[in-house]
Design an enzyme around this catalytic site. Structure first.
Site, short mmCIF file in Angstrom:
data_model
loop_
_atom_site.label_atom_id
_atom_site.label_comp_id
_atom_site.label_asym_id
_atom_site.label_seq_id
_atom_site.Cartn_x
_atom_site.Cartn_y
_atom_site.Cartn_z
N ARG A 74 9.81 -15.29 -5.08
CA ARG A 74 11.12 -14.77 -4.16
C ARG A 74 12.47 -16.04 -4.58
N SER B 71 7.62 -2.15 2.87
CA SER B 71 8.13 -3.05 3.75
C SER B 71 7.14 -4.03 5.12
N LEU C 29 31.98 -1.93 -20.51
CA LEU C 29 31.20 -0.97 -21.72
C LEU C 29 32.20 0.33 -22.11
N THR D 217 2.35 -5.13 -9.83
CA THR D 217 3.04 -5.76 -11.41
C THR D 217 1.46 -5.95 -12.58
N ASP E 175 17.32 -4.84 2.29
CA ASP E 175 17.73 -5.34 3.91
C ASP E 175 17.33 -5.83 4.87
N CYS F 294 3.10 -16.79 -0.04
CA CYS F 294 2.65 -16.92 -1.75
C CYS F 294 4.10 -15.66 -2.00
N GLU G 209 9.54 -7.51 -4.11
CA GLU G 209 9.55 -9.30 -2.95
C GLU G 209 10.06 -9.28 -1.77
N GLY G 210 10.83 -7.75 -0.94
CA GLY G 210 11.13 -7.84 0.07
C GLY G 210 12.58 -6.79 0.05
N GLU H 2 0.61 -1.18 0.19
CA GLU H 2 0.56 0.04 -0.37
C GLU H 2 0.72 1.39 -0.06
P1 TGC Z 1 5.74 -11.90 11.31
O1 TGC Z 1 5.36 -11.73 12.50
O2 TGC Z 1 7.52 -12.04 11.36
O3 TGC Z 1 5.27 -13.30 10.66
C1 TGC Z 1 3.80 -13.25 10.55
C2 TGC Z 1 3.57 -14.90 10.19
O4 TGC Z 1 3.84 -15.05 8.52
C3 TGC Z 1 4.89 -15.64 8.57
N1 TGC Z 1 5.88 -15.75 7.70
C4 TGC Z 1 5.56 -16.34 6.77
N2 TGC Z 1 4.83 -17.27 6.40
C5 TGC Z 1 5.76 -18.00 5.11
N3 TGC Z 1 6.06 -17.57 4.53
C6 TGC Z 1 6.88 -16.14 5.26
N4 TGC Z 1 8.12 -15.39 4.09
C7 TGC Z 1 6.94 -15.88 5.64
N5 TGC Z 1 7.52 -14.53 6.47
C8 TGC Z 1 7.08 -14.62 7.96
C9 TGC Z 1 5.50 -15.93 10.47
O5 TGC Z 1 5.95 -17.28 10.84
C10 TGC Z 1 4.27 -15.69 11.57
O6 TGC Z 1 3.68 -16.84 11.24
P2 TGC Z 1 2.75 -17.02 13.12
O7 TGC Z 1 1.95 -18.06 12.39
O8 TGC Z 1 3.79 -16.38 13.74
O9 TGC Z 1 1.49 -15.89 12.59
O10 TGC Z 1 5.72 -10.54 10.49
P3 TGC Z 1 6.14 -9.24 10.03
O11 TGC Z 1 4.60 -8.28 10.05
O12 TGC Z 1 7.40 -9.29 11.55
O13 TGC Z 1 6.15 -8.98 9.57
C11 TGC Z 1 8.17 -9.78 8.93
C12 TGC Z 1 8.54 -9.32 7.63
C13 TGC Z 1 9.56 -7.94 7.28
C14 TGC Z 1 9.95 -9.99 7.11
C15 TGC Z 1 7.73 -9.27 6.79
O14 TGC Z 1 6.79 -8.48 7.00
C16 TGC Z 1 8.24 -9.06 5.27
O15 TGC Z 1 9.17 -10.00 4.53
N6 TGC Z 1 7.63 -7.19 4.37
C17 TGC Z 1 8.74 -7.35 2.87
C18 TGC Z 1 7.46 -7.05 2.53
C19 TGC Z 1 7.73 -7.65 0.65
O16 TGC Z 1 8.07 -8.65 0.85
N7 TGC Z 1 6.31 -7.42 -0.12
C20 TGC Z 1 6.45 -7.78 -1.34
C21 TGC Z 1 5.47 -7.47 -2.09
S1 TGC Z 1 4.20 -8.27 -3.51
C22 TGC Z 1 5.79 -7.96 -4.65
O17 TGC Z 1 6.80 -7.48 -4.67
C23 TGC Z 1 5.76 -8.20 -5.65
S2 TGC Z 1 6.56 -7.81 -7.27
C24 TGC Z 1 6.69 -9.14 -8.35
C25 TGC Z 1 7.66 -9.00 -9.60
O18 TGC Z 1 6.56 -7.84 -10.39
O19 TGC Z 1 7.87 -10.23 -9.60
P1 FAD Z 2 9.84 0.93 2.37
O1 FAD Z 2 9.11 -0.01 3.05
O2 FAD Z 2 9.18 2.85 2.88
O3 FAD Z 2 11.12 0.87 2.61
C1 FAD Z 2 12.46 2.16 2.06
C2 FAD Z 2 13.54 1.95 2.44
O4 FAD Z 2 13.39 1.56 4.02
C3 FAD Z 2 14.45 0.44 2.28
O5 FAD Z 2 15.57 0.68 2.06
C4 FAD Z 2 13.89 -0.53 2.68
O6 FAD Z 2 14.57 -2.31 3.40
C5 FAD Z 2 14.34 0.49 4.29
N1 FAD Z 2 13.21 -0.01 5.75
C6 FAD Z 2 12.03 -0.69 5.51
N2 FAD Z 2 12.50 -0.85 6.69
C7 FAD Z 2 12.93 -1.01 7.53
C8 FAD Z 2 12.94 -1.57 9.02
N3 FAD Z 2 12.78 -2.32 9.65
N4 FAD Z 2 14.97 -1.66 8.91
C9 FAD Z 2 15.77 -1.56 8.24
N5 FAD Z 2 15.47 -1.00 6.73
C10 FAD Z 2 13.89 -0.80 6.94
N6 FAD Z 2 3.74 -4.76 -4.58
C11 FAD Z 2 2.73 -5.91 -4.55
O7 FAD Z 2 1.90 -5.86 -3.51
N7 FAD Z 2 2.69 -6.31 -5.56
C12 FAD Z 2 3.53 -5.77 -6.73
O8 FAD Z 2 2.56 -7.06 -7.94
C13 FAD Z 2 4.32 -5.19 -6.89
N8 FAD Z 2 4.85 -5.00 -7.83
C14 FAD Z 2 5.91 -4.67 -7.75
C15 FAD Z 2 6.91 -3.86 -9.12
C16 FAD Z 2 7.77 -2.82 -9.50
C17 FAD Z 2 8.10 -2.36 -10.02
C18 FAD Z 2 7.97 -1.67 -7.39
C19 FAD Z 2 8.98 -1.36 -7.47
C20 FAD Z 2 7.40 -2.19 -6.79
C21 FAD Z 2 6.50 -3.54 -6.37
N9 FAD Z 2 5.81 -3.69 -5.47
C22 FAD Z 2 5.21 -4.70 -5.61
C23 FAD Z 2 5.85 -3.11 -4.46
C24 FAD Z 2 7.32 -3.69 -3.37
O9 FAD Z 2 6.97 -4.92 -2.95
C25 FAD Z 2 7.94 -3.22 -2.35
O10 FAD Z 2 8.08 -1.85 -3.00
C26 FAD Z 2 8.19 -3.12 -1.20
O11 FAD Z 2 7.85 -4.24 -0.15
C27 FAD Z 2 9.15 -1.89 -0.79
O12 FAD Z 2 8.32 -1.30 -0.07
P2 FAD Z 2 8.19 0.04 0.03
O13 FAD Z 2 8.18 0.63 -1.63
O14 FAD Z 2 6.85 0.86 0.74
O15 FAD Z 2 9.80 0.53 1.08
#
Ligand code: TGC
Ligand code: FAD
Length: 409
Positions: free
Chosen positions: A246, A141, A342, A167, A371, A241, A367-368, A136
């Site tokens: 990832r 993150s 290059l 995406t 950091d 997911c 996808e995270g 959102e």
């Molecule tokens: P936390 O309390 O650590 O965890 C909540 C519950 O989730 C479990 N868990 C997982 N389960 C499955 N897979 C994982 N990777 C998991 N990570 C954690 C955990 O065990 C717990 O379970 P339960 O049973 O105790 O409830 O949650 P938190 O709120 O403290 O967050 C932890 C953190 C920071 C690692 C997590 O929020 C995170 O991974 N943040 C990054 C967000 C992110 O990656 N967003 C991506 C959005 S989608 C995207 O970017 C698509 S790009 C697509 C493309 O174009 O290729």
């Molecule tokens: P922020 O969370 O605001 O982070 C900003 C900076 O702060 C980063 O360097 C981060 O590492 C740092 N930071 C944040 N928290 C901490 C902490 N606790 N400790 C240390 N450092 C920290 N999302 C979807 O849901 N679906 C999609 O299909 C999707 N596609 C995407 C496609 C593109 C091209 C891009 C650029 C993004 C996409 N995303 C999607 C979103 C993407 O997953 C987020 O951009 C990403 O998770 C980071 O969130 P943010 O951009 O809000 O950065």
């Protein structure tokens, strides 16, 4: 010309004949169908839609699923597909990652039989395109803080909120949307055209230009009760997911790294400066090439071991974090070094290097972020979560006030 691959240490001997055959099929597709058009698509900021039916025909969507006449490949073969697609362009791999890992996976794993039977064949055939709405504007993150809400009203759910950076958002026929409801987080299937559901392109992206990225808006968007993913009940479901996607990115990063390394190697052998020798004969250039091929080889071993563990059901999310974090990071470093080798040509789209370099800046964030994955690894090795450090009483008071202000908006 066919891509020769990067195999410094007989890594191919770790793969079965079937795995190598899958890789070759996708390698040929990328050489013949993607590379000739991708720089134009990147310039024009357009995803090459005409490739979707071809990718579907090759079984690239939901390739690990064993039902619905899908290929049921193992995870190493799936990884090699992602590697080759990203060697073409990160946008192409993104498309396949989202369709397979972020849309088909949750519907297949958390959906009802009716949802699976309806959606999986259509998504596999590329007849329907999906997107995944977790991030959102104010929660990237930290998706657990999301402010998109679903309220039950008779036979419907009513969604309100917004998702950012999605995406395929504006071109998708179906969105898997994560929202807070009844004290938990659940996944909802929202179809394009549902009243109250609108999208808008993120304009002016200098990265992943051949990929559509959008915002999603929900304003009293009413969807049928049966569109909730019944098995979802908490943040771990969308995070589950992300583990799938990832995993694919860890392999994809290698593909981008191979593309830029190979380009830099060939360029350095033919570019002559100072006294008739190619720049490849200079120690400083060789040092960069040696670093690149070493890191690619280490990344291949990491990805392959991840795949083998995944096939045995032993792969943990924190393993995947290491693969995604490391392989994307080394790919970006390789791209920066290749760009340097290059010279001026490194900033021209006559060569693929600058496009990969710009793409990888997004891949490092989505996808995270890099950091966040380091923090996940740190959590795994220390047992101490450091995402949300304890605050002083005053900082906590200020954070509460800020959250209240945000909620009013
Ligand atoms: P936390 O309390 O650590 O965890 C909540 C519950 O989730 C479990 N868990 C997982 N389960 C499955 N897979 C994982 N990777 C998991 N990570 C954690 C955990 O065990 C717990 O379970 P339960 O049973 O105790 O409830 O949650 P938190 O709120 O403290 O967050 C932890 C953190 C920071 C690692 C997590 O929020 C995170 O991974 N943040 C990054 C967000 C992110 O990656 N967003 C991506 C959005 S989608 C995207 O970017 C698509 S790009 C697509 C493309 O174009 O290729
Ligand atoms: P922020 O969370 O605001 O982070 C900003 C900076 O702060 C980063 O360097 C981060 O590492 C740092 N930071 C944040 N928290 C901490 C902490 N606790 N400790 C240390 N450092 C920290 N999302 C979807 O849901 N679906 C999609 O299909 C999707 N596609 C995407 C496609 C593109 C091209 C891009 C650029 C993004 C996409 N995303 C999607 C979103 C993407 O997953 C987020 O951009 C990403 O998770 C980071 O969130 P943010 O951009 O809000 O950065």
């Amino acid at each position: 010309m066919s891509f020769p691959g990067v195999d410094y240490m007989d890594i191919d001997s770790l793969y079965s004949e079937d795995e190598l055959m899958v890789r070759q099929t996708v390698r040929d597709f990328v050489d013949e169908e993607v590379l000739p058009i991708i720089e134009h698509a990147n310039r024009e900021e357009k995803f090459p839609n005409h490739l979707i039916p071809k990718m579907a025909e090759m079984g690239l969507f939901g390739a690990t699923i064993k039902e619905y006449d899908l290929p049921g490949l193992n995870n190493v073969a799936y990884g090699l597909i992602m590697q080759e697609l990203e060697r073409g362009d990160s946008g192409l791999r993104s498309f396949a990652s989202v369709q397979s890992g972020l849309v088909m996976y949750p519907i297949y794993t958390y959906g009802s039989k009716e949802q699976r039977d309806y959606w999986i064949p259509k998504l596999a055939a590329g007849e329907k395109i999906g997107c995944f709405g977790l991030t959102e504007p104010d929660f990237g993150s930290n998706p657990g803080g999301m402010r998109t809400y679903a309220r039950r009203d008779g036979n419907s759910w009513v969604l309100n909120g917004a998702k950012a950076w999605i995406t395929n958002g504006s071109v998708a026929d179906v969105a898997v949307v994560w929202a807070k409801c009844e004290g938990t987080i659940r996944g909802f299937i929202v179809e394009k055209g549902t009243p109250g559901f609108t999208t808008a392109y993120h304009m002016g992206k200098f990265s992943l230009r051949a990929s559509v990225t959008s915002q999603l808006f929900f304003e009293d968007c009413r969807i049928p009760a049966e569109n909730v993913l019944p098995e979802t009940n908490g943040l771990k479901y969308p995070l589950g997911c992300l583990t799938q996607a990832r995993y694919g990115i860890a392999w994809g990063g290698l593909g981008a790294a191979m593309a830029v390394y190979n380009t830099a190697l060939e360029y350095s052998k033919s570019r002559i400066q100072f006294g008739g020798m190619p720049i490849a004969s200079h120690q400083l250039v060789q040092n960069k090439l040696a670093w690149m091929v070493t890191e690619i080889t280490k990344g291949q071993l990491l990805a392959t071991q991840m795949g083998r563990l995944k096939d045995q059901g032993k792969l943990k999310p924190h393993h995947v974090s290491m693969g995604k974090m490391n392989n994307v990071n080394i790919a970006l470093e390789c791209a920066r070094m290749a760009r340097d080798i290059l010279g001026a040509n490194g900033v021209s789209d006559e060569y693929p290097v600058i496009r990969h370099m710009m793409n990888l800046e997004s891949v490092k964030t989505y996808e995270g972020t890099h950091d966040i994955h380091n923090l996940i690894i740190g959590h795994a090795v220390t047992g101490i979560p450091a995402y949300n450090p304890p605050m002083s009483a005053q900082a906590e008071q200020e954070a509460t006030e800020r959250a209240a202000e945000l909620a009013k908006k």
